[in-house]
Design a protein around this motif. Sequence first.
Motif, PDB file in Angstrom:
ATOM      1  N   ALA A 296       0.859  -1.183   0.000  1.00 20.44           N
ATOM      2  CA  ALA A 296       0.000   0.000   0.000  1.00 20.44           C
ATOM      3  C   ALA A 296       0.892   1.229   0.000  1.00 20.44           C
ATOM      4  N   SER A 297       0.775   2.058  -1.033  1.00 19.15           N
ATOM      5  CA  SER A 297       1.662   3.203  -1.186  1.00 19.15           C
ATOM      6  C   SER A 297       1.163   4.450  -0.468  1.00 19.15           C
ATOM      7  N   GLY A 298      -0.065   4.423   0.000  1.00 19.38           N
ATOM      8  CA  GLY A 298      -0.641   5.610   0.621  1.00 19.38           C
ATOM      9  C   GLY A 298      -1.345   6.529  -0.360  1.00 19.38           C
ATOM     10  N   GLU A 299      -1.214   6.242  -1.662  1.00 16.15           N
ATOM     11  CA  GLU A 299      -1.915   7.041  -2.671  1.00 16.15           C
ATOM     12  C   GLU A 299      -3.391   6.620  -2.707  1.00 16.15           C
ATOM     13  N   PRO A 300      -4.324   7.562  -2.569  1.00 16.91           N
ATOM     14  CA  PRO A 300      -5.739   7.171  -2.567  1.00 16.91           C
ATOM     15  C   PRO A 300      -6.179   6.506  -3.855  1.00 16.91           C
ATOM     16  N   ALA A 301      -5.591   6.881  -4.982  1.00 16.75           N
ATOM     17  CA  ALA A 301      -5.966   6.251  -6.251  1.00 16.75           C
ATOM     18  C   ALA A 301      -5.580   4.786  -6.254  1.00 16.75           C
ATOM     19  N   GLN A 302      -4.415   4.458  -5.685  1.00 18.80           N
ATOM     20  CA  GLN A 302      -4.021   3.049  -5.634  1.00 18.80           C
ATOM     21  C   GLN A 302      -5.008   2.245  -4.796  1.00 18.80           C
ATOM     22  N   ALA A 303      -5.377   2.786  -3.635  1.00 21.95           N
ATOM     23  CA  ALA A 303      -6.335   2.086  -2.780  1.00 21.95           C
ATOM     24  C   ALA A 303      -7.652   1.859  -3.509  1.00 21.95           C
ATOM     25  N   LYS A 304      -8.091   2.863  -4.274  1.00 24.78           N
ATOM     26  CA  LYS A 304      -9.346   2.739  -5.024  1.00 24.78           C
ATOM     27  C   LYS A 304      -9.241   1.651  -6.080  1.00 24.78           C
ATOM     28  N   ALA A 305      -8.125   1.620  -6.804  1.00 24.19           N
ATOM     29  CA  ALA A 305      -7.947   0.634  -7.861  1.00 24.19           C
ATOM     30  C   ALA A 305      -7.865  -0.777  -7.294  1.00 24.19           C
ATOM     31  N   LEU A 306      -7.101  -0.955  -6.220  1.00 24.33           N
ATOM     32  CA  LEU A 306      -6.959  -2.286  -5.630  1.00 24.33           C
ATOM     33  C   LEU A 306      -8.289  -2.779  -5.069  1.00 24.33           C
ATOM     34  N   ASP A 307      -9.055  -1.875  -4.477  1.00 26.92           N
ATOM     35  CA  ASP A 307     -10.375  -2.270  -3.983  1.00 26.92           C
ATOM     36  C   ASP A 307     -11.273  -2.711  -5.133  1.00 26.92           C
ATOM     37  N   ARG A 308     -11.212  -2.008  -6.245  1.00 25.58           N
ATOM     38  CA  ARG A 308     -12.037  -2.374  -7.397  1.00 25.58           C
ATOM     39  C   ARG A 308     -11.636  -3.755  -7.937  1.00 25.58           C
ATOM     40  N   MET A 309     -10.354  -4.102  -7.847  1.00 25.31           N
ATOM     41  CA  MET A 309      -9.878  -5.404  -8.338  1.00 25.31           C
ATOM     42  C   MET A 309      -9.862  -6.473  -7.249  1.00 25.31           C
ATOM     43  N   ALA A 310     -10.359  -6.122  -6.045  1.00 24.10           N
ATOM     44  CA  ALA A 310     -10.402  -7.055  -4.908  1.00 24.10           C
ATOM     45  C   ALA A 310      -9.010  -7.582  -4.575  1.00 24.10           C
ATOM     46  N   MET A 311      -8.010  -6.696  -4.599  1.00 20.58           N
ATOM     47  CA  MET A 311      -6.641  -7.055  -4.240  1.00 20.58           C
ATOM     48  C   MET A 311      -6.292  -6.462  -2.886  1.00 20.58           C
ATOM     49  N   GLU A 312      -5.690  -7.272  -2.033  1.00 21.62           N
ATOM     50  CA  GLU A 312      -5.228  -6.794  -0.732  1.00 21.62           C
ATOM     51  C   GLU A 312      -3.705  -6.710  -0.756  1.00 21.62           C
ATOM     52  N   PRO A 313      -3.131  -5.546  -0.488  1.00 24.39           N
ATOM     53  CA  PRO A 313      -1.675  -5.419  -0.526  1.00 24.39           C
ATOM     54  C   PRO A 313      -1.000  -6.363   0.467  1.00 24.39           C
ATOM     55  N   LEU A 314       0.157  -6.880   0.079  1.00 26.55           N
ATOM     56  CA  LEU A 314       0.890  -7.774   0.960  1.00 26.55           C
ATOM     57  C   LEU A 314       1.515  -7.019   2.128  1.00 26.55           C
ATOM     58  N   LEU A 315       1.937  -5.776   1.898  1.00 26.58           N
ATOM     59  CA  LEU A 315       2.625  -4.995   2.919  1.00 26.58           C
ATOM     60  C   LEU A 315       2.012  -3.605   3.026  1.00 26.58           C
ATOM     61  N   ASP A 316       2.145  -3.016   4.204  1.00 32.89           N
ATOM     62  CA  ASP A 316       1.759  -1.618   4.403  1.00 32.89           C
ATOM     63  C   ASP A 316       2.772  -1.007   5.351  1.00 32.89           C
ATOM     64  N   GLN A 317       3.875  -0.539   4.793  1.00 35.37           N
ATOM     65  CA  GLN A 317       4.972   0.016   5.574  1.00 35.37           C
ATOM     66  C   GLN A 317       5.117   1.527   5.382  1.00 35.37           C
ATOM     67  N   GLY A 318       4.148   2.138   4.717  1.00 33.10           N
ATOM     68  CA  GLY A 318       4.227   3.567   4.494  1.00 33.10           C
ATOM     69  C   GLY A 318       5.263   3.974   3.463  1.00 33.10           C
ATOM     70  N   VAL A 319       5.656   3.033   2.596  1.00 28.18           N
ATOM     71  CA  VAL A 319       6.666   3.318   1.573  1.00 28.18           C
ATOM     72  C   VAL A 319       6.010   4.082   0.429  1.00 28.18           C
ATOM     73  N   ARG A 320       6.492   5.277   0.148  1.00 27.87           N
ATOM     74  CA  ARG A 320       5.891   6.124  -0.874  1.00 27.87           C
ATOM     75  C   ARG A 320       6.742   6.231  -2.132  1.00 27.87           C
ATOM     76  N   VAL A 321       8.015   5.906  -2.033  1.00 30.83           N
ATOM     77  CA  VAL A 321       8.890   6.014  -3.189  1.00 30.83           C
ATOM     78  C   VAL A 321       8.512   4.960  -4.224  1.00 30.83           C
ATOM     79  N   GLY A 322       8.671   5.288  -5.496  1.00 32.65           N
ATOM     80  CA  GLY A 322       8.332   4.332  -6.549  1.00 32.65           C
ATOM     81  C   GLY A 322       9.540   3.507  -6.960  1.00 32.65           C
TER      82      GLY A 322
END
Length: 379
Positions: A296-322
């Motif tokens: 989970a990158s913290g970007e709201p668009a990513q969260a929206k897209a993953l929710d639409r595809m029913a994907m749960e991120p493996l990690l949530d470490q607050g990493v924002r760099v690409g």
Amino acid sequence: MSSLNLDDFTDLIERPDGGTRRDAEERRARLTVPPGALGRLDDLAEWLSAAQGTVPVRAVARPRVVLFAGDHGVAELDVSKRAAGTAAGLVREALDGASGGAVLARRLGVGLRVVDMSVDCDPDELPKDVSRHRVRRGSGRVDVEDALTPQEAEAAFRAGMAVADEEVDSGTDLAVLGDLSVGGTTAAATLIAALCGTDASVVTGRGGDPVDDLAWMRKCAVVRDALRRARPVLGDQLQLLATVGGADLAAATGFLLQCAVRRTPVILDGVVSAACALVGQRVAFRAPDWWLAGHASGEPAQAKALDRMAMEPLLDQGVRVGGAVGGLLALPLVQAAAALAAELPERTEQTDADADTGTDTGTGTGTGTDATADEPADA
């Protein structure tokens, strides 16, 4: 008129083998570690086993990082802290081993490939093998003009497919998909807002190097204006990428879909790869079964897209760099899941009998009286 028919992907892409997954689940139930004790690692191993079509699952032997690079015209509107037209610097950092993704790839023993699709520099400034797929120098400003011509969008999409084929043919058994872009999160947010039917403010984030409130408002305005241009072409995914995407995003979408055709799993990095995956889902609804959300990158668009595809991120470490940093952080989890599923022993009949009677055989799985440290092991 395009000769590329995206509808073909619906027929070409199959889901990972369901029968193999059931066999993997049955084998998991026979392992000495109790079912459920490994949490999501069990699901990961079973998914990977189904993707490979084999039980027990094989180790991930040749993972590969693929980074599509490009500059986006909207960056000139100061929607990012990085100056417009500076993606070449990101490419050089990665090639020199100085980027976060390059450091992790080196530490994990993973090969890294950079593909220049629309970097705003002279192509001779970069190695030929990096720039040979480039379709243009920079992308158009998506708030007022198309990012690409239809011909450029098709060329970029086909380039992504070609890169996928090259990787699979060379032995890559899992890809980590990332991007090296300036302004790419703005294009990604526009794609996700268009496909999810949401407003600009809902999906617009502050980027890997967070911008201030004024820059965020400018970014929202760009996404809002780009959305007006995106909505009329929602039914044509290639035209959508040409209108509000970019060459790097079109290539990444082609890469994802062709990996699914070639039955090769992919770990998604951040919001840009999530946007491309969402476009890919619109093209072929079974394709997301071949992809994992790394973090989970913290970007709201990513969260929206993953929710639409029913994907749960493996990690949530607050990493924002690409640059595939988050995707690479998730890779050891996938490798660990495969190793545990493949190498943990199955229970024997004696083990089952001992468990039923409460007898301790010295293996640590019994429930009877503990053996002392001075007692010899059972013969």
